[in-house]
Design an enzyme around this catalytic site. Structure first.
Site, PDB file in Angstrom:
ATOM      1  N   GLU A   1      -6.302   7.902   3.938  1.00 43.54           N
ATOM      2  CA  GLU A   1      -7.407   6.996   4.275  1.00 43.54           C
ATOM      3  C   GLU A   1      -7.461   6.754   5.786  1.00 43.54           C
ATOM      4  O   GLU A   1      -8.516   6.836   6.409  1.00 43.54           O
ATOM      5  CB  GLU A   1      -7.229   5.639   3.567  1.00 43.54           C
ATOM      6  CG  GLU A   1      -7.390   5.675   2.065  1.00 43.54           C
ATOM      7  CD  GLU A   1      -6.106   5.992   1.312  1.00 43.54           C
ATOM      8  OE1 GLU A   1      -5.181   6.583   1.927  1.00 43.54           O
ATOM      9  OE2 GLU A   1      -6.036   5.664   0.117  1.00 43.54           O
TER      10      GLU A   1
ATOM     11  N   HIS B   1     -14.269 -23.135  -9.750  1.00 45.29           N
ATOM     12  CA  HIS B   1     -15.574 -22.972 -10.382  1.00 45.29           C
ATOM     13  C   HIS B   1     -15.735 -21.579 -10.956  1.00 45.29           C
ATOM     14  O   HIS B   1     -16.842 -21.114 -11.193  1.00 45.29           O
ATOM     15  CB  HIS B   1     -16.675 -23.292  -9.368  1.00 45.29           C
ATOM     16  CG  HIS B   1     -16.551 -24.697  -8.878  1.00 45.29           C
ATOM     17  ND1 HIS B   1     -17.128 -25.762  -9.524  1.00 45.29           N
ATOM     18  CD2 HIS B   1     -15.839 -25.224  -7.856  1.00 45.29           C
ATOM     19  CE1 HIS B   1     -16.803 -26.891  -8.897  1.00 45.29           C
ATOM     20  NE2 HIS B   1     -16.014 -26.580  -7.878  1.00 45.29           N
TER      21      HIS B   1
ATOM     22  N   GLY C   1       6.303  -1.168   5.164  1.00 43.13           N
ATOM     23  CA  GLY C   1       4.887  -1.388   5.493  1.00 43.13           C
ATOM     24  C   GLY C   1       4.414  -2.798   5.164  1.00 43.13           C
ATOM     25  O   GLY C   1       3.749  -3.455   5.969  1.00 43.13           O
ATOM     26  N   ARG C   2       4.789  -3.277   3.997  1.00 37.04           N
ATOM     27  CA  ARG C   2       4.307  -4.607   3.571  1.00 37.04           C
ATOM     28  C   ARG C   2       5.070  -5.736   4.237  1.00 37.04           C
ATOM     29  O   ARG C   2       4.788  -6.909   3.992  1.00 37.04           O
ATOM     30  CB  ARG C   2       4.380  -4.720   2.045  1.00 37.04           C
ATOM     31  CG  ARG C   2       5.737  -4.401   1.461  1.00 37.04           C
ATOM     32  CD  ARG C   2       5.672  -4.204  -0.034  1.00 37.04           C
ATOM     33  NE  ARG C   2       6.935  -3.782  -0.622  1.00 37.04           N
ATOM     34  CZ  ARG C   2       7.340  -2.515  -0.704  1.00 37.04           C
ATOM     35  NH1 ARG C   2       6.587  -1.550  -0.223  1.00 37.04           N
ATOM     36  NH2 ARG C   2       8.496  -2.210  -1.269  1.00 37.04           N
TER      37      ARG C   2
ATOM     38  N   GLU D   1       4.090  -4.483  -4.766  1.00 38.96           N
ATOM     39  CA  GLU D   1       4.677  -3.220  -4.320  1.00 38.96           C
ATOM     40  C   GLU D   1       6.206  -3.365  -4.233  1.00 38.96           C
ATOM     41  O   GLU D   1       6.939  -2.412  -4.420  1.00 38.96           O
ATOM     42  CB  GLU D   1       4.088  -2.808  -2.950  1.00 38.96           C
ATOM     43  CG  GLU D   1       4.148  -1.313  -2.721  1.00 38.96           C
ATOM     44  CD  GLU D   1       3.289  -0.835  -1.559  1.00 38.96           C
ATOM     45  OE1 GLU D   1       2.255  -0.187  -1.784  1.00 38.96           O
ATOM     46  OE2 GLU D   1       3.651  -1.113  -0.397  1.00 38.96           O
TER      47      GLU D   1
ATOM     48  N   LYS E   1       2.245   3.378   9.672  1.00 39.89           N
ATOM     49  CA  LYS E   1       3.689   3.594   9.838  1.00 39.89           C
ATOM     50  C   LYS E   1       3.989   5.100   9.853  1.00 39.89           C
ATOM     51  O   LYS E   1       4.686   5.585  10.721  1.00 39.89           O
ATOM     52  CB  LYS E   1       4.441   2.901   8.698  1.00 39.89           C
ATOM     53  CG  LYS E   1       5.930   3.066   8.759  1.00 39.89           C
ATOM     54  CD  LYS E   1       6.631   2.260   7.683  1.00 39.89           C
ATOM     55  CE  LYS E   1       8.097   2.684   7.600  1.00 39.89           C
ATOM     56  NZ  LYS E   1       8.844   1.966   6.573  1.00 39.89           N
TER      57      LYS E   1
ATOM     58  N   LYS F   1      -1.362   9.863  -4.993  1.00 43.33           N
ATOM     59  CA  LYS F   1      -1.729  10.513  -3.721  1.00 43.33           C
ATOM     60  C   LYS F   1      -1.713  12.033  -3.893  1.00 43.33           C
ATOM     61  O   LYS F   1      -2.602  12.744  -3.413  1.00 43.33           O
ATOM     62  CB  LYS F   1      -0.742  10.130  -2.611  1.00 43.33           C
ATOM     63  CG  LYS F   1      -0.779   8.672  -2.206  1.00 43.33           C
ATOM     64  CD  LYS F   1       0.183   8.450  -1.031  1.00 43.33           C
ATOM     65  CE  LYS F   1       0.392   6.977  -0.762  1.00 43.33           C
ATOM     66  NZ  LYS F   1       1.378   6.710   0.276  1.00 43.33           N
TER      67      LYS F   1
HETATM   68  O1  F6P Z   1       0.644   3.876  -0.375  1.00 41.06           O
HETATM   69  C1  F6P Z   1       1.366   2.739  -0.133  1.00 41.06           C
HETATM   70  C2  F6P Z   1       1.755   2.621   1.309  1.00 41.06           C
HETATM   71  O2  F6P Z   1       2.750   3.526   1.614  1.00 41.06           O
HETATM   72  C3  F6P Z   1       2.180   1.202   1.650  1.00 41.06           C
HETATM   73  O3  F6P Z   1       3.493   0.960   1.349  1.00 41.06           O
HETATM   74  C4  F6P Z   1       1.845   1.140   3.095  1.00 41.06           C
HETATM   75  O4  F6P Z   1       1.766  -0.181   3.555  1.00 41.06           O
HETATM   76  C5  F6P Z   1       0.515   1.838   3.114  1.00 41.06           C
HETATM   77  O5  F6P Z   1       0.650   2.875   2.160  1.00 41.06           O
HETATM   78  C6  F6P Z   1       0.099   2.399   4.428  1.00 41.06           C
HETATM   79  O6  F6P Z   1       1.030   3.294   4.932  1.00 41.06           O
HETATM   80  P1  F6P Z   1       1.003   3.729   6.453  1.00 41.06           P
HETATM   81  O7  F6P Z   1       1.201   2.519   7.288  1.00 41.06           O
HETATM   82  O8  F6P Z   1       2.123   4.718   6.593  1.00 41.06           O
HETATM   83  O9  F6P Z   1      -0.329   4.362   6.720  1.00 41.06           O
END
Ligand code: F6P
Length: 550
Positions: free
Chosen positions: A219, A391, A274-275, A360, A213, A511
């Site tokens: 990452e 199990h 995002g979620r 979240e 987003k 972060k």
């Molecule tokens: O760190 C949490 C977050 O901001 C989530 O809310 C989001 O889904 C995820 O990181 C990834 O964010 P992006 O889509 O901006 O890379």
């Protein structure tokens, strides 16, 4: 329309909350055995039907009075007004001053929903059309890689909401996926994830979807840079990037800077959290896998549940009822968690998906006025598919000292041709709900010949609450209804608790600290560490292990 009731009243001051407290004292020890014995129709009465879903909530520790009070609580908390405000684009994400319009992502063509005076549904369909055209080109082999070969492998790079939904949906609908293609998902910044996803793939047949987003997430940006190098090294040409990368983002500038032509970017908007984004362009990998028609069915399922949530009285409203039951256990019984147990192997990533969606959203410590809450907010969400969990950890649910309300999700029709196995699977979900509710007494065990010395250990007290959600079959449409069911369930909880379910400030601090620590791990010279003694020592130990100076 009226402004939503952003009541300044604390939920705990609501008349219904106080009534629920008194009511809890009366029914907290009433066993489900008694509730069922007193009302032979309970198992058919305490149920509700939604689009394609049947909810049996009779195995909860509730009476008609409980449900009446919970619904009253929702009304006093303004759940309906807030829901209506969400549906018409009001900026109910108050800390980011944003509308919350994931429901617009699945609104039928021609519907009008405005944000700041602009219809957003037309934009949604423009992106959906672009996604469909692109998916068809990839699926048909018309979209060629740099060397002229068709794309066989699609790798989604993204994390959190830009990963969990696509991976969950891919696994859920894998039977509909194009068998000639391979789909993989890279989220973790641990290079092992990237290596594992790519080690056996031919770069000339591989397409990366960079899903983010913000297009700034550490990452994703790191894995994207690695992917770019992997492509350029293998295909020996920088221009290969154009044919092997597309992006899904709200950040056109960031996408361009990465070197992706914005013609190959699929956009979405700041009013999609995002979620809550798996049905936005973030679903591009899903659409390529199952095809635009199945994706349309998925969206139709979401929309069916949106309409159910929007129009059905709370007394029969599936997400509202489930949300209120979570409030009941969370705030009155003191339960800390909710277990999510889908009885379908294809739904194995659904609990992980719901973890982000719920934790979240509702893991918040201040209310909408910024005051520290004096009531519990979001529970811990966890789970595994049945029957695997049985199990492993079900022992604790049956006989442990903690109350763990669970949602069991089952599908009547199998996806595999192994129908006998499906009967076994479904027998287990039904048996677990029965065992948890009714348990087994010492008298019953004795009558069955249990030796005295073992009897206390074998007793199951029962009275462990569950919801059972049944659908006919796991189809794209059913998956859409299930995800939206939980989205609106989370909404209901957040509205009762008076929190902002649509921000996530809590993830920021970690972060920022990681960015500070990275150079301290990487530097050649010994760093001047100014953390606490624990963090300093751990950094030094890490550096020592890698032969770096301290
Ligand atoms: O760190 C949490 C977050 O901001 C989530 O809310 C989001 O889904 C995820 O990181 C990834 O964010 P992006 O889509 O901006 O890379």
């Amino acid at each position: 329309m009226a402004e939503p009731k952003m009541t300044t009243l604390r939920p705990t001051d609501a008349p219904a909350w106080k009534a629920l407290q008194a009511h809890y004292e009366k029914i907290k020890d009433v066993p489900l055995r008694q509730l069922f014995a007193d009302d032979p129709q309970r198992g058919t009465r305490l149920t509700a039907e939604g689009p394609g879903l049947y909810l049996d909530y009779s195995k909860n520790r509730v009476t008609d009075e409980t449900m009446r009070l919970l619904v009253q609580l929702a009304r006093e908390r303004g759940v309906e007004e807030r829901r209506d405000a969400m549906f018409c684009g009001k900026k109910i994400n108050i800390t980011e001053k944003r509308a919350v319009l994931h429901i617009a992502l699945r609104a039928p063509r021609g519907t009008r929903i405005e944000v700041d005076g602009k219809d957003v549904v037309a934009d949604v369909h423009e992106v959906l059309d672009k996604m469909a055209a692109f998916s068809n080109r990839v699926r048909s082999g018309e979209w060629k890689g740099h060397t002229g070969k068709a794309i066989k492998n699609v790798i989604n790079i993204g994390i959190g909401g830009s990963y969990l939904g696509p991976e969950m949906a891919y696994i859920a609908l894998r039977d509909l996926s194009d068998p000639k293609m391979t789909f993989r998902f890279v989220a973790n910044v641990d290079g092992a994830a990237f290596v594992d996803a790519t080690h056996d793939l031919d770069a000339s047949e591989t397409l990366f979807i960079l899903s983010s987003k913000t297009f700034t997430t550490l990452e994703t940006m790191t894995n994207a840079a690695t992917a770019r190098k992997w492509i350029v090294d293998a295909l020996k040409n920088d221009s290969a990037v154009a044919k092997h990368f597309v992006a899904v983002s709200t950040n056109a500038e960031g996408v361009s800077k990465f070197g992706i032509d914005t013609a190959n970017m699929f956009g979405f908007w700041d009013w999609v959290g995002g979620r809550y984004s798996m049905d936005s362009a973030i679903g591009l990998s899903t659409m390529i896998a199952v095809g635009p028609k199945n994706y349309e069915d998925l969206l139709a399922g979401f929309h069916d549940m949106d309409e159910h949530f929007r129009t059905t009285p709370l007394e029969k409203n599936l997400p509202a009822l489930m949300g209120l039951l979570t409030v009941w256990y969370n705030n009155f019984f003191g339960a800390q968690t909710v277990g999510i147990m889908p009885y379908a192997d294809n739904m194995k990533r659904f609990p992980a998906y719901l973890q982000q969606l719920q934790m979240e959203s509702n893991g918040k410590h201040v209310d909408l006025e910024g005051n520290h809450v004096e009531w519990q907010t979001g529970p811990i969400i966890w789970g595994e598919p049945g029957t695997d969990g049985q199990h492993s950890f079900y022992q604790l649910i049956h006989q442990g000292t903690k109350l763990i309300p669970c949602d069991f999700i089952g599908f009547c029709q199998p996806l595999s041709p192994l129908t006998v196995q499906h009967d076994y699977l479904m027998a287990n979900v039904l048996a677990q709900a029965e065992a948890l509710a009714f348990g087994k007494t010492a008298e019953e065990l004795k009558a069955e010949g249990s030796p005295d010395f073992q009897t206390p250990f074998r007793v199951c007290e029962g009275n462990r609450p569950t919801n059972t959600v049944l659908a006919d079959k796991l189809t794209p449409r059913t998956l859409g209804t299930l995800v939206a069911l939980y989205e609106h369930n989370v909404f209901t909880q957040g509205a009762v608790w008076n929190i902002d379910s649509f921000d996530q400030w809590g993830v920021e601090l970690g972060k920022v600290l990681a960015k500070r620590i990275i150079p301290e791990l990487e530097s050649e010279a010994a760093p001047q560490l100014k953390h606490d003694s624990s963090t300093n020592t751990l950094i030094s130990r890490y550096r020592k292990s890698l032969g770096r100076k301290n």
